[in-house]
Design a protein around this motif. Sequence first.
Motif, PDB file in Angstrom:
ATOM      1  N   THR A  74     -14.835  33.216 -48.131  1.00  0.00           N
ATOM      2  CA  THR A  74     -16.315  32.806 -47.799  1.00  0.00           C
ATOM      3  C   THR A  74     -16.327  31.330 -46.829  1.00  0.00           C
ATOM      4  O   THR A  74     -17.384  31.003 -46.270  1.00  0.00           O
ATOM      5  N   HIS A  75     -15.103  30.675 -46.923  1.00  0.00           N
ATOM      6  CA  HIS A  75     -14.906  29.380 -46.449  1.00  0.00           C
ATOM      7  C   HIS A  75     -14.599  29.476 -44.716  1.00  0.00           C
ATOM      8  O   HIS A  75     -14.198  28.688 -44.256  1.00  0.00           O
ATOM      9  N   CYS A  76     -14.329  30.989 -44.564  1.00  0.00           N
ATOM     10  CA  CYS A  76     -13.953  31.517 -43.315  1.00  0.00           C
ATOM     11  C   CYS A  76     -14.717  30.991 -41.979  1.00  0.00           C
ATOM     12  O   CYS A  76     -15.937  31.089 -42.234  1.00  0.00           O
ATOM     13  N   PRO A  77     -14.203  30.024 -41.128  1.00  0.00           N
ATOM     14  CA  PRO A  77     -15.138  29.553 -40.124  1.00  0.00           C
ATOM     15  C   PRO A  77     -15.513  30.350 -39.154  1.00  0.00           C
ATOM     16  O   PRO A  77     -16.750  30.076 -38.418  1.00  0.00           O
ATOM     17  N   ASP A  78     -15.028  31.515 -38.747  1.00  0.00           N
ATOM     18  CA  ASP A  78     -15.524  32.483 -37.505  1.00  0.00           C
ATOM     19  C   ASP A  78     -15.426  33.649 -37.923  1.00  0.00           C
ATOM     20  O   ASP A  78     -16.481  34.314 -37.865  1.00  0.00           O
ATOM     21  N   VAL A  79     -14.328  34.314 -38.006  1.00  0.00           N
ATOM     22  CA  VAL A  79     -14.137  35.931 -37.978  1.00  0.00           C
ATOM     23  C   VAL A  79     -14.897  36.591 -38.983  1.00  0.00           C
ATOM     24  O   VAL A  79     -15.500  37.827 -38.830  1.00  0.00           O
ATOM     25  N   CYS A  80     -14.861  36.067 -40.243  1.00  0.00           N
ATOM     26  CA  CYS A  80     -15.625  36.705 -41.432  1.00  0.00           C
ATOM     27  C   CYS A  80     -17.034  36.775 -41.094  1.00  0.00           C
ATOM     28  O   CYS A  80     -17.699  37.756 -41.313  1.00  0.00           O
ATOM     29  N   PRO A  81     -17.584  35.655 -40.875  1.00  0.00           N
ATOM     30  CA  PRO A  81     -19.192  35.522 -40.601  1.00  0.00           C
ATOM     31  C   PRO A  81     -19.661  36.551 -39.603  1.00  0.00           C
ATOM     32  O   PRO A  81     -20.597  37.325 -39.623  1.00  0.00           O
ATOM     33  N   LEU A  82     -18.823  36.582 -38.362  1.00  0.00           N
ATOM     34  CA  LEU A  82     -18.913  37.274 -37.198  1.00  0.00           C
ATOM     35  C   LEU A  82     -18.755  38.593 -37.673  1.00  0.00           C
ATOM     36  O   LEU A  82     -19.690  39.627 -37.322  1.00  0.00           O
ATOM     37  N   THR A  83     -17.736  39.231 -38.510  1.00  0.00           N
ATOM     38  CA  THR A  83     -17.735  40.361 -38.816  1.00  0.00           C
ATOM     39  C   THR A  83     -18.593  40.989 -39.582  1.00  0.00           C
ATOM     40  O   THR A  83     -19.312  42.123 -39.486  1.00  0.00           O
TER      41      THR A  83
END
Length: 205
Positions: A74-83
């Motif tokens: 959940t603290h992922c800055p870019d790829v996780c929310p984008l995916t």
Amino acid sequence: MKPRHWPRPALLLLLLAISLLLGGCQRGEPLPFRLTNITGHMPDLDFRLTDDNGKAVTGADYRGKVVLLYFGYTHCPDVCPLTLAQLHVVMQRLGPLADGARILFVSVDPARDTPSIMHAYVNAFDPRAVGLVGDARAVEALSKRYRSAFTREPGDADGNYEVSHSSAIYVFDREGHARVLATPSASHDDLVHDLHLLLDNGADR
């Protein structure tokens, strides 16, 4: 004209050939996936984790659904929310068929990602997304099972840190068999196409 009598060995071979041809017709041709076909090259969906409602779940609990498995945090800055945002778009494009699919978001940051945090996070993207958590050993074992990897980076003075992780999306059919491998850069069209094949009862091919 007298009927032709086949020698017994030749007759057996002929019957075997016919049975193989009929079997091939019944099973059909392999599904024409656009993404990387991993059928037979990855193990079935299998795990023991806790979902974002605090319930113990296994891979078997998702039989009957087409599953999109993704490792992140959940603290992922870019790829996780984008995916997750891209997967939401894909689900929207599937329409009613999307009810037969589930996005399983497995946390690689068990120290910070609790079920309640995961619940709020994944539901902000799509109602068919499920957050999964487990202890470090269970998550590492699951990651290795699908040849994924993650590494916790050194933290800063305030204790904040990032986790480097693989970004593959593993797609499993309704029987829990691994079928397709996608990346966050995969086109929506290709992912929608392949999910349509699996959701339209194509899992047995």
